[in-house]
Design an enzyme around this catalytic site. Sequence first.
Site, PDB file in Angstrom:
ATOM      1  NE  ARG A   1      66.754  17.865  93.525  1.00  0.00           N
ATOM      2  CZ  ARG A   1      65.972  17.396  92.546  1.00  0.00           C
ATOM      3  NH1 ARG A   1      65.136  16.433  92.809  1.00  0.00           N
ATOM      4  NH2 ARG A   1      66.036  17.886  91.341  1.00  0.00           N
TER       5      ARG A   1
ATOM      6  CB  ILE B   1      63.872  28.779  93.353  1.00  0.00           C
ATOM      7  CG1 ILE B   1      64.738  30.024  93.092  1.00  0.00           C
ATOM      8  CG2 ILE B   1      64.605  27.499  92.935  1.00  0.00           C
ATOM      9  CD1 ILE B   1      65.229  30.181  91.662  1.00  0.00           C
TER      10      ILE B   1
ATOM     11  CB  CYS C   1      61.749  17.090  98.865  1.00  0.00           C
ATOM     12  SG  CYS C   1      62.232  18.780  98.522  1.00  0.00           S
TER      13      CYS C   1
ATOM     14  CE  LYS D   1      72.580  20.784 102.397  1.00  0.00           C
ATOM     15  NZ  LYS D   1      71.758  20.276 101.302  1.00  0.00           N
ATOM     16  CG  ASN D   2      73.616  22.390  98.862  1.00  0.00           C
ATOM     17  OD1 ASN D   2      73.357  21.305  99.386  1.00  0.00           O
ATOM     18  ND2 ASN D   2      72.791  23.413  98.880  1.00  0.00           N
TER      19      ASN D   2
ATOM     20  NE  ARG E   1      68.677  16.067 104.297  1.00  0.00           N
ATOM     21  CZ  ARG E   1      67.986  15.820 103.179  1.00  0.00           C
ATOM     22  NH1 ARG E   1      66.669  15.859 103.220  1.00  0.00           N
ATOM     23  NH2 ARG E   1      68.586  15.582 102.052  1.00  0.00           N
TER      24      ARG E   1
ATOM     25  CG  ASP F   1      69.078  26.772  99.476  1.00  0.00           C
ATOM     26  OD1 ASP F   1      70.119  26.265  99.031  1.00  0.00           O
ATOM     27  OD2 ASP F   1      67.933  26.455  99.083  1.00  0.00           O
TER      28      ASP F   1
ATOM     29  NE  ARG G   1      64.686  20.067  95.038  1.00  0.00           N
ATOM     30  CZ  ARG G   1      65.622  20.052  96.012  1.00  0.00           C
ATOM     31  NH1 ARG G   1      65.296  19.615  97.208  1.00  0.00           N
ATOM     32  NH2 ARG G   1      66.845  20.435  95.774  1.00  0.00           N
TER      33      ARG G   1
HETATM   34  C1  EPZ Z   1      70.422  22.720  94.560  1.00  0.00           C
HETATM   35  O1  EPZ Z   1      69.311  21.848  94.327  1.00  0.00           O
HETATM   36  C2  EPZ Z   1      70.611  22.716  96.086  1.00  0.00           C
HETATM   37  N1  EPZ Z   1      70.829  21.356  96.533  1.00  0.00           N
HETATM   38  C3  EPZ Z   1      69.355  23.267  96.765  1.00  0.00           C
HETATM   39  O2  EPZ Z   1      69.617  23.380  98.163  1.00  0.00           O
HETATM   40  C4  EPZ Z   1      69.062  24.655  96.243  1.00  0.00           C
HETATM   41  O3  EPZ Z   1      67.834  25.096  96.754  1.00  0.00           O
HETATM   42  C5  EPZ Z   1      68.957  24.633  94.697  1.00  0.00           C
HETATM   43  O4  EPZ Z   1      70.147  24.063  94.124  1.00  0.00           O
HETATM   44  C6  EPZ Z   1      68.764  26.021  94.115  1.00  0.00           C
HETATM   45  O5  EPZ Z   1      69.780  26.866  94.500  1.00  0.00           O
HETATM   46  C7  EPZ Z   1      72.048  20.786  96.321  1.00  0.00           C
HETATM   47  O6  EPZ Z   1      72.958  21.336  95.744  1.00  0.00           O
HETATM   48  C8  EPZ Z   1      72.224  19.403  96.853  1.00  0.00           C
HETATM   49  P1  EPZ Z   1      67.883  23.093  90.811  1.00  0.00           P
HETATM   50  P2  EPZ Z   1      68.941  21.360  92.833  1.00  0.00           P
HETATM   51  O7  EPZ Z   1      67.960  21.913  89.917  1.00  0.00           O
HETATM   52  O8  EPZ Z   1      70.164  21.194  92.034  1.00  0.00           O
HETATM   53  C9  EPZ Z   1      63.623  23.317  88.690  1.00  0.00           C
HETATM   54  C10 EPZ Z   1      69.240  23.188 100.487  1.00  0.00           C
HETATM   55  O9  EPZ Z   1      68.404  23.746 101.223  1.00  0.00           O
HETATM   56  N2  EPZ Z   1      64.105  22.257  87.766  1.00  0.00           N
HETATM   57  O10 EPZ Z   1      68.732  24.257  90.525  1.00  0.00           O
HETATM   58  O11 EPZ Z   1      68.036  20.221  92.994  1.00  0.00           O
HETATM   59  C11 EPZ Z   1      63.429  22.759  90.111  1.00  0.00           C
HETATM   60  O12 EPZ Z   1      62.193  22.112  90.243  1.00  0.00           O
HETATM   61  C12 EPZ Z   1      68.808  22.646  99.107  1.00  0.00           C
HETATM   62  O13 EPZ Z   1      70.420  23.015 100.771  1.00  0.00           O
HETATM   63  C13 EPZ Z   1      63.298  21.898  86.697  1.00  0.00           C
HETATM   64  O14 EPZ Z   1      62.214  22.463  86.525  1.00  0.00           O
HETATM   65  O15 EPZ Z   1      68.125  22.642  92.327  1.00  0.00           O
HETATM   66  C14 EPZ Z   1      63.527  23.988  90.962  1.00  0.00           C
HETATM   67  O16 EPZ Z   1      62.293  24.603  91.031  1.00  0.00           O
HETATM   68  C15 EPZ Z   1      67.342  22.725  98.896  1.00  0.00           C
HETATM   69  N3  EPZ Z   1      63.737  20.919  85.846  1.00  0.00           N
HETATM   70  C16 EPZ Z   1      64.529  24.842  90.178  1.00  0.00           C
HETATM   71  O17 EPZ Z   1      64.614  24.311  88.854  1.00  0.00           O
HETATM   72  C17 EPZ Z   1      64.931  20.272  86.056  1.00  0.00           C
HETATM   73  O18 EPZ Z   1      65.278  19.380  85.286  1.00  0.00           O
HETATM   74  C18 EPZ Z   1      65.922  24.850  90.797  1.00  0.00           C
HETATM   75  O19 EPZ Z   1      66.344  23.519  90.913  1.00  0.00           O
HETATM   76  C19 EPZ Z   1      65.740  20.658  87.148  1.00  0.00           C
HETATM   77  C20 EPZ Z   1      65.292  21.644  88.006  1.00  0.00           C
END
Ligand code: EPZ
Length: 432
Positions: A104, A341, A128, A34-35, A411, A319, A133
Amino acid sequence: MTTAAPPSQDILKPHLAIAGGHKLQGELRVSGAKNSALVLMTASLLTSERLTLHNVPPLTDIDGMESILVSLGVKVRRRSETIELQASSLTSAEPPYKLVNGLRASFFAIGSILARMGYAKVPLPGGCRIGARPVVEHIRGLKALGALVTVEHGVVTAAVPGESKRLKGASIVLDCPSVGATETILMAATLAEGISVIENAAQEPEVQDLANLLNAMGARITGAGGPTITIEGVETLHGCEYSVIPDRIEAGTFLLAAAITRSRLRVAPVVPDHLSAVLQKLRDCGCVLEIDEEGITITPGEIKGVDITTQPFPGFPTDLQAPFMALLATANGTSVITEKIYENRMQHVAELQRMGASIRIQGNTAVVEGVSNLSAAPVNGTDLRAAAAMVLAGLVARGSSQVRGLNHLDRGYAGIEAKLRACGAVLERLLS
Ligand code: EPZ
């Protein structure tokens, strides 16, 4: 006289009725990731030629991304798990709020829209249930590539100044190895003038998959999968055919379904390197893993407690934190699980406690004392991976559980009940 509280609306929602205690056998098939599929679909915006993606999982999130791309003028044709995307003439650079708000990953398209059209206006995805996020790193990256970016009324507007409307190559050091920020910047930089370097980049397999696709479309990207990615910008990209990687999170969930039901099972296709931290924890807690060309056969022994801390890849994936906790709730001994995370990804604990699990929470750490039996109960999956944890717990709990929150489950897990039923699980989806 007390009046009974009206039943919560949840009770009226569809649910999975799961009869616990049935062993699984045979093979669980893993769908495309998916991701990865979500962000690969947005790469279609970077070329006017046709992009054909295979192994795209039939999920509600994919339907959502399709609607967003269509709203921008992309022509889409889908046949089973193949999707053809052609962005020959885009009609808009502004995906509508109502479509973006629910998904997202659609925000990551800002990188490809901006690179292709020199302008983009995308609503903020917002937080969310699992955390705030923010998208600070995405925006910082686009600004470094020369875009003028403003955030007003919940909308991010980005524009490339100058005649050429081309972004300029730049070096960006991310404050945190965000998956989405790395993917957004990667797509934007492919069509930029000059060389870009992303330091402290996310190393997730989905980022690698995106870079492999972009290179197949004519991009010049090196270092994806490591902490430093270099992108030499090109004038244009062309179409291609590409197959999405298997879903490592679905594969991990299925390996945990085998472990929690103490069943010997094969899970395929899986790329073991995409799950190394998880496979290590499965071995540590007492499972034997046979890895072959295409899949993994798991034989659970006596399951004992292990400690887990979620980390960016190649560390333990957040995840799979909830699904692994469901297993450890039935283990022999104590496990300490720390979520590093997301700030709010422990909502499944209360639902597991309803099933008799013994779990204490301290901040973002859960101390899990394994119990010999979980008991069936009506439970609610509060987000995608929490819902998966409820399904796993339902497979082993004594009695019949009712698992709600299927809108979350659908999803990210394509046809999960049919797949589990084919391996011996007793469950059915009931509409109320
Ligand atoms: C991706 O989300 C995945 N979603 C998430 O999967 C997954 O949990 C996550 O990566 C971490 O592995 C998709 O790919 C669609 P991040 P993403 O930006 O890109 C912080 C699932 O269950 N952060 O790596 O949104 C953020 O708040 C979903 O399939 C900042 O602080 O994740 C988080 O705590 C849930 N500032 C951490 O980094 C920023 O500008 C990781 O977020 C960006 C992120």
